[in-house]
Design an enzyme around this catalytic site. Structure first.
Site, short mmCIF file in Angstrom:
data_model
loop_
_atom_site.label_atom_id
_atom_site.label_comp_id
_atom_site.label_asym_id
_atom_site.label_seq_id
_atom_site.Cartn_x
_atom_site.Cartn_y
_atom_site.Cartn_z
N HIS A 49 -15.30 -23.38 -1.34
CA HIS A 49 -16.50 -22.55 -1.36
C HIS A 49 -16.28 -21.27 -2.15
O HIS A 49 -16.93 -20.27 -1.87
CB HIS A 49 -16.95 -22.25 0.08
CG HIS A 49 -17.23 -23.50 0.85
ND1 HIS A 49 -18.37 -24.25 0.68
CD2 HIS A 49 -16.48 -24.16 1.76
CE1 HIS A 49 -18.32 -25.30 1.47
NE2 HIS A 49 -17.17 -25.27 2.14
N GLU A 99 1.90 -6.56 -0.29
CA GLU A 99 2.60 -5.33 0.13
C GLU A 99 3.84 -5.06 -0.71
O GLU A 99 4.11 -3.93 -1.08
CB GLU A 99 3.05 -5.46 1.60
CG GLU A 99 1.94 -5.36 2.60
CD GLU A 99 2.46 -5.55 4.03
OE1 GLU A 99 2.19 -4.70 4.87
OE2 GLU A 99 3.14 -6.56 4.30
N CYS A 125 3.53 10.01 8.39
CA CYS A 125 4.30 11.23 8.37
C CYS A 125 5.38 11.19 9.46
O CYS A 125 5.12 10.75 10.57
CB CYS A 125 3.47 12.50 8.58
SG CYS A 125 2.21 12.74 7.35
N TRP A 135 2.97 11.26 4.37
CA TRP A 135 2.07 10.24 3.83
C TRP A 135 0.74 10.96 3.69
O TRP A 135 0.08 11.29 4.68
CB TRP A 135 1.97 9.06 4.80
CG TRP A 135 1.19 7.90 4.25
CD1 TRP A 135 1.68 6.88 3.51
CD2 TRP A 135 -0.21 7.65 4.41
NE1 TRP A 135 0.67 6.00 3.19
CE2 TRP A 135 -0.50 6.45 3.72
CE3 TRP A 135 -1.26 8.32 5.05
CZ2 TRP A 135 -1.78 5.91 3.66
CZ3 TRP A 135 -2.53 7.78 4.99
CH2 TRP A 135 -2.78 6.59 4.30
N GLU A 172 -0.82 -14.20 6.39
CA GLU A 172 0.36 -13.33 6.49
C GLU A 172 1.22 -13.44 5.24
O GLU A 172 1.75 -12.44 4.73
CB GLU A 172 1.14 -13.70 7.76
CG GLU A 172 2.44 -12.96 7.99
CD GLU A 172 2.30 -11.44 8.09
OE1 GLU A 172 1.19 -10.91 8.16
OE2 GLU A 172 3.35 -10.78 8.05
N ARG A 225 7.72 6.11 7.59
CA ARG A 225 6.41 6.61 8.04
C ARG A 225 5.62 7.27 6.90
O ARG A 225 4.45 7.61 7.07
CB ARG A 225 6.61 7.65 9.16
CG ARG A 225 7.35 7.11 10.36
CD ARG A 225 7.51 8.19 11.40
NE ARG A 225 6.23 8.59 11.95
CZ ARG A 225 5.62 7.98 12.94
NH1 ARG A 225 6.18 6.94 13.52
NH2 ARG A 225 4.46 8.40 13.37
N ASN A 248 1.85 15.85 11.93
CA ASN A 248 1.57 14.43 11.70
C ASN A 248 0.22 14.16 12.36
O ASN A 248 0.07 14.35 13.55
CB ASN A 248 2.70 13.59 12.35
CG ASN A 248 2.34 12.12 12.48
OD1 ASN A 248 2.83 11.45 13.37
ND2 ASN A 248 1.51 11.60 11.62
N GLY A 249 -0.76 13.75 11.55
CA GLY A 249 -2.09 13.47 12.11
C GLY A 249 -3.17 14.05 11.22
O GLY A 249 -2.90 14.39 10.05
N LYS A 275 4.58 2.62 7.60
CA LYS A 275 4.76 1.64 8.66
C LYS A 275 3.91 1.91 9.88
O LYS A 275 3.37 1.01 10.49
CB LYS A 275 6.23 1.60 9.06
CG LYS A 275 6.50 0.49 10.04
CD LYS A 275 7.86 -0.07 9.91
CE LYS A 275 7.99 -1.35 10.69
NZ LYS A 275 7.23 -2.45 10.06
N LYS A 310 2.13 -10.28 2.82
CA LYS A 310 3.50 -9.89 2.47
C LYS A 310 3.64 -9.73 0.96
O LYS A 310 4.24 -8.79 0.46
CB LYS A 310 4.53 -10.92 2.95
CG LYS A 310 4.80 -11.00 4.41
CD LYS A 310 5.58 -9.85 4.99
CE LYS A 310 4.73 -8.72 5.43
NZ LYS A 310 4.07 -8.67 6.65
C1 G6P Z 1 0.85 -0.91 8.94
C2 G6P Z 1 2.15 -1.61 8.64
C3 G6P Z 1 2.02 -3.10 8.92
C4 G6P Z 1 1.56 -3.33 10.35
C5 G6P Z 1 0.27 -2.56 10.66
C6 G6P Z 1 -0.03 -2.57 12.16
O1 G6P Z 1 -0.10 -1.31 8.03
O2 G6P Z 1 2.54 -1.40 7.29
O3 G6P Z 1 3.27 -3.73 8.73
O4 G6P Z 1 1.34 -4.70 10.56
O5 G6P Z 1 0.42 -1.19 10.28
O6 G6P Z 1 0.98 -1.87 12.82
P1 G6P Z 1 1.40 -2.06 14.31
O7 G6P Z 1 2.55 -1.14 14.50
O8 G6P Z 1 0.22 -1.69 15.16
O9 G6P Z 1 1.77 -3.51 14.50
#
Ligand code: G6P
Length: 611
Positions: free
Chosen positions: A507, A491, A2, A73, A484, A27, A99-100, A606, A488
């Site tokens: 395995h 996502e 949010c 969100w 990673e 956000r 927000n929270g 994010k 990606k």
């Molecule tokens: C969310 C974001 C990711 C990020 C993760 C950790 O899931 O979408 O891109 O890696 O949070 O966030 P931070 O700000 O703690 O690296």
């Protein structure tokens, strides 16, 4: 999660708030709303993106000099017009953005229901607002007073901003556990979840701390604690330019941020790494160097992409510093009862510096006398402030929801920390140390070169865009890179992808292999290279499609693969910073080929400020 924005001052509030919400959409983006005070309270909210709210308001009289706005969100209640913020109180006089999460909201709701309150939405926020209004009514007190009393009973995390139609000259804000920045202008104030909505108006900001309450008028900012004592607002100067938060000619922030990596890694090394002198200068680490050297273990805590950076760092620290390292998901670490001893070193890795689980994990560890070091991107963020020391990653604002440049900057910082400690501890030879400094120094140039040769990734993306699943495999330093790469893809393109250690695939995941399964190997030249090549053969023998990140000139491996991403040669310790880049681009171009909004992928946000 949010985004919140508020404005009070001589400007038109609506355009300031609308622009701010667009900047904060990373956000959360399932609904948005704005409340304006102009001879009464007017609230406009809509399910969907901020632009949909904007379209629905065309032609309306939106004149006001005070207002609050929110991009959501969803946590409590599905995305809908009704559940969108601002929420209004039973009397219709108060409006709030939040927000929270209010964890004890159902208890508060029960109490209010017994008193006859009815609720329009399913949100915890509406409950909180009515709880505050009820206190105000019963105590015949000011809104400020009611907020202060109310928050003492609230369990959870929040940033809230309230307006009262009877006091159209005041905003009331408070924070615990979620971020709040106040921009201080001339006769005006701007409030937001981060500095991006504020930067074009003023560079003077106040970061509000937990358990603080702000009473804001156009020309006055009063900060108080919940005990009603006045606090002196500490004004900080923002070190950020407007251009850093704009797309600068790229179609998407994600692409811009991928292409920024030669510069961001360079910025991260600049002023720290001196190859000629053979030194690494990091003040926030130097102060704790003895403790790190002598620690019986280092625990890295993080979430998402930052957790993957921690995994790479585990391999690097153990190799170079000979210190036992554990890498923990912050959300698991904080809820079990981990053994934390005085002097343990905890490294929190976070782009935003606001991830709720990471933040609480380090607060818990701090209370047990651990040493907390932050590897954080956002200057002044909560994790940076809770940490004893650490180092910023200096990657600049990362706006694309899928993290890219923050990851490579985290790797650069963590590698420098490891090299520094290894040198001090004498667990690295002079020759290897010097060699790695040079290798690190060469990374920005190599990333630049790599990015010049990626046009063909678009074609590869087109070729594989309809695959149902992907497997990503790597060994050693390249195993977290495989994780990673898979993250990606999930996502951005919504294709199921799994990352696995290349040897471990025998395995289980090997059962998935058939002629339809693309298997992406991170197969650059390193100590395990010949083993990875055997794993490629095993996939080929089962007719899987092999895509691989390979080292320039490695014709043997290139000859084995269906498609390759060639990267410049580099020492295995620094190679992850190169190897991840084709995987970021593959995810990006598959997302684009499938017509998805790569900057705002479905369901994600994010900055995850809820637990
Ligand atoms: C969310 C974001 C990711 C990020 C993760 C950790 O899931 O979408 O891109 O890696 O949070 O966030 P931070 O700000 O703690 O690296």
């Amino acid at each position: 999660m949010c985004g919140i924005v508020a404005y009070i001052g001589p400007r038109e509030a609506y355009p300031v708030i609308l622009k701010g919400l667009k900047r904060l959409e990373y956000r959360g983006y399932d609904s948005a709303g704005i409340a304006l005070l102009n001879g009464g309270l007017k609230v406009y909210k809509k399910k969907g993106r901020v632009s949909e709210l904007e379209d629905s308001l065309l032609g309306k009289d939106l004149h006001a000099n005070i207002g609050i706005g929110h991009t959501r969100w969803a946590t409590h209640g599905e995305p809908s017009d009704t559940n969108a913020h601002p929420q209004t109180s039973a009397s219709g006089k108060l409006a709030i953005i939040h927000n929270g999460i209010i964890e004890n909201y159902s208890q508060l709701k029960q109490e209010l229901t017994k008193k006859g309150y009815k609720f329009n939405s399913e949100t915890d926020t509406e409950v909180l607002l009515n709880f505050i209004e009820d206190i105000q009514k019963n105590n015949e007190c000011s809104l400020e007073e009611a907020v202060r009393i109310g928050l003492k009973r609230v369990v959870g995390a929040y940033v809230i901003v309230l307006v009262d139609q009877e006091h159209p000259d005041t905003l009331i804000a408070a924070r615990k556990g979620s971020p709040l920045v106040i921009g201080v202008g001339k006769g005006e104030h701007f409030l937001a979840s981060d500095a991006s909505p504020i930067i074009e108006y003023t560079k003077e900001v106040v970061y509000v701390n937990d358990y603080e309450l702000a009473i804001i008028k156009a020309d006055e900012l009063i900060l108080k604690n919940l005990g009603n004592d006045k606090l002196t607002p500490y004004i900080t100067k923002l070190d950020m330019e407007l251009a850093a938060i704009e797309k600068g000619g790229y179609d998407h922030f994600m692409l811009k941020e991928i292409f920024e990596q030669p510069n961001t890694i360079y910025d991260c090394l600049r002023g720290r790494l001196d190859v000629e002198a053979g030194t690494i200068t990091m003040k926030g680490i130097e102060e704790y160097a003895e403790q790190i050297m002598n620690a019986s273990r280092i625990v890295m805590v993080a979430c998402g992409t930052s957790w993957h950076a921690g995994l790479v760092a585990e391999y690097i620290f153990e190799e170079l510093c000979r210190i036992n390292v554990e890498v923990e998901y912050a959300s698991e670490f904080r809820y079990r009862n981990p053994v934390i001893n005085k002097g343990d070193v905890i490294i929190a890795i976070s782009q935003s510096g606001e991830t709720a689980d990471t933040l609480v994990a380090i607060e818990n560890a701090k209370s047990k006398d651990a040493i907390i070091l932050g590897v954080v991107n956002v200057v002044g963020s909560s994790i940076a402030r809770v940490s004893h020391g650490g180092a910023y990653t200096h990657a600049g604002p990362e706006i694309g929801v899928a993290s890219t440049k923050a990851f490579t900057a985290q790797l650069a910082v963590l590698t420098m920390i490891a090299l520094k400690i290894a040198r001090k501890k004498d667990t690295i030879s002079e020759e290897r140390y010097r060699h790695l400094l040079e290798e690190l120094h060469a990374i920005p140039e190599k990333v630049f070169k790599l990015l010049e040769s990626i046009e063909h990734i678009k074609e590869i993306a087109e070729k594989y865009k309809n695959a149902r699943d992907f497997l990503y495999l790597g060994r050693g330093y390249n195993f977290p890179v495989a994780l990673e790469g898979a993250l990606k893809l999930k996502e951005i393109s919504y294709i199921h992808a799994e990352g696995y250690p290349a040897a471990e695939m025998k395995h289980g995941p090997i059962a998935l292999v058939d002629e339809n399964l693309p298997v992406v190997f991170v197969a650059t030249k390193d100590a395990h290279h010949h083993k990875v090549v055997s794993n490629i053969q095993e996939i080929k023998a089962r007719k899987g499609k092999v895509l691989a990140v390979v080292t320039e000139g490695d014709e043997t491996t290139i000859g084995l693969c269906d498609d390759v991403f060639v990267v410049p040669e580099a020492d295995e310790i620094v190679a992850p910073m190169l190897n991840v880049i084709p995987l970021q681009l593959l995810a990006y171009y598959i997302g684009i080929a499938k017509n998805y909004d790569v900057d705002k992928p479905r369901n994600l946000a994010k900055s995850v400020t809820v637990e």
